[in-house]
Design an enzyme around this catalytic site. Sequence first.
Site, PDB file in Angstrom:
ATOM      1  CG  MET A  40      -6.999  -5.593  -5.407  1.00 40.01           C
ATOM      2  SD  MET A  40      -8.016  -5.421  -6.889  1.00 40.01           S
ATOM      3  CE  MET A  40      -6.913  -4.474  -7.935  1.00 40.01           C
TER       4      MET A  40
ATOM      5  CG  MET B 269      -5.079   4.817  -5.894  1.00 34.68           C
ATOM      6  SD  MET B 269      -4.213   3.501  -6.806  1.00 34.68           S
ATOM      7  CE  MET B 269      -5.497   2.920  -7.927  1.00 34.68           C
TER       8      MET B 269
ATOM      9  CG  MET C 290      -4.668  -1.831  -3.625  1.00 29.92           C
ATOM     10  SD  MET C 290      -4.955  -2.132  -5.375  1.00 29.92           S
ATOM     11  CE  MET C 290      -6.197  -0.913  -5.728  1.00 29.92           C
TER      12      MET C 290
ATOM     13  CG  ASP D 195      -1.929   1.849 -10.206  1.00 31.81           C
ATOM     14  OD1 ASP D 195      -2.248   1.550 -11.373  1.00 31.81           O
ATOM     15  OD2 ASP D 195      -1.928   1.037  -9.268  1.00 31.81           O
TER      16      ASP D 195
ATOM     17  CG  HIS E 207       2.256  -1.731  -9.074  1.00 29.77           C
ATOM     18  ND1 HIS E 207       2.677  -0.790  -8.163  1.00 29.77           N
ATOM     19  CD2 HIS E 207       0.908  -1.806  -8.952  1.00 29.77           C
ATOM     20  CE1 HIS E 207       1.621  -0.304  -7.524  1.00 29.77           C
ATOM     21  NE2 HIS E 207       0.533  -0.915  -7.984  1.00 29.77           N
TER      22      HIS E 207
ATOM     23  CG  ASP F 154      -2.612  -2.914  -8.104  1.00 32.81           C
ATOM     24  OD1 ASP F 154      -2.069  -2.081  -7.354  1.00 32.81           O
ATOM     25  OD2 ASP F 154      -2.784  -2.730  -9.318  1.00 32.81           O
TER      26      ASP F 154
ATOM     27  CB  SER G  27       0.049  -3.046 -13.152  1.00 32.74           C
ATOM     28  OG  SER G  27      -0.935  -3.589 -12.283  1.00 32.74           O
TER      29      SER G  27
ATOM     30  CG  HIS H 211      -1.011  -0.556  -4.305  1.00 36.45           C
ATOM     31  ND1 HIS H 211      -1.751  -0.103  -5.377  1.00 36.45           N
ATOM     32  CD2 HIS H 211      -1.531   0.070  -3.211  1.00 36.45           C
ATOM     33  CE1 HIS H 211      -2.670   0.744  -4.959  1.00 36.45           C
ATOM     34  NE2 HIS H 211      -2.562   0.859  -3.642  1.00 36.45           N
TER      35      HIS H 211
END
Length: 212
Positions: free
Chosen positions: A35, A135, A66, A171, A31, A33, A8, A64
């Site tokens: 956001m 999650m 989010m 995750d 990975h 994230d 991540s 991913h």
Amino acid sequence: MNRRISASMLAADFCTLRDELAKVSSADLLHFDVMDGNFVPNISFGLPVIEAVSRCSDLPLDVHLMIEKPDRYLEAFAAVKPEFITVHYEAVVHLQRTLGRIRELGCKAGVSLNPHTPLDGLRYVLDDLDLILIMTVNPGFGGQAFIPAMLDKIRHCRELIGSASIEIQVDGGVTAENVGILAQAGATNFVAGSAIFTADNPAEYIEKMRRA
């Protein structure tokens, strides 16, 4: 199904990003994230960072989203040719349509569920899925502790998908100490950020996770 380790990038030191990528070159995926400060209470990074990483690493990318209304950005993120684009079950209105669009854009389609979100609705879109991301912390911040109740959710997810070729990704709070029990529960794709990047030797830590 092969088990994979996803590093991540939320936990990476962006002052020395190229060096950080070299540390995790033995991972299976990178990975991201993404956001937006609305769907989750934090803002991370966006497309420019992922584009830069794609030029510095040969590892497959795992995006991913989010974010609220992710359909607005599918084409933009697909342009960096990630292996996966994952959207949140809670953030889309027409999930089957969104997953189909991700595949049309040449990416594998994933859906993520927050800890409190039940699995039931996924039974109607299994044919449209390549990955289910469970999650195991409340999303928004790295370094959180794993929620033990998610072990049952992983087991139920494995039962739900049966023999379908769908990866179960976990995750949040994933470490070398709990990756074994996560695998026994049915997970096949393990996202780790803080545990890997704060290790004295990230490459050795990734191998430790594989052995576990």
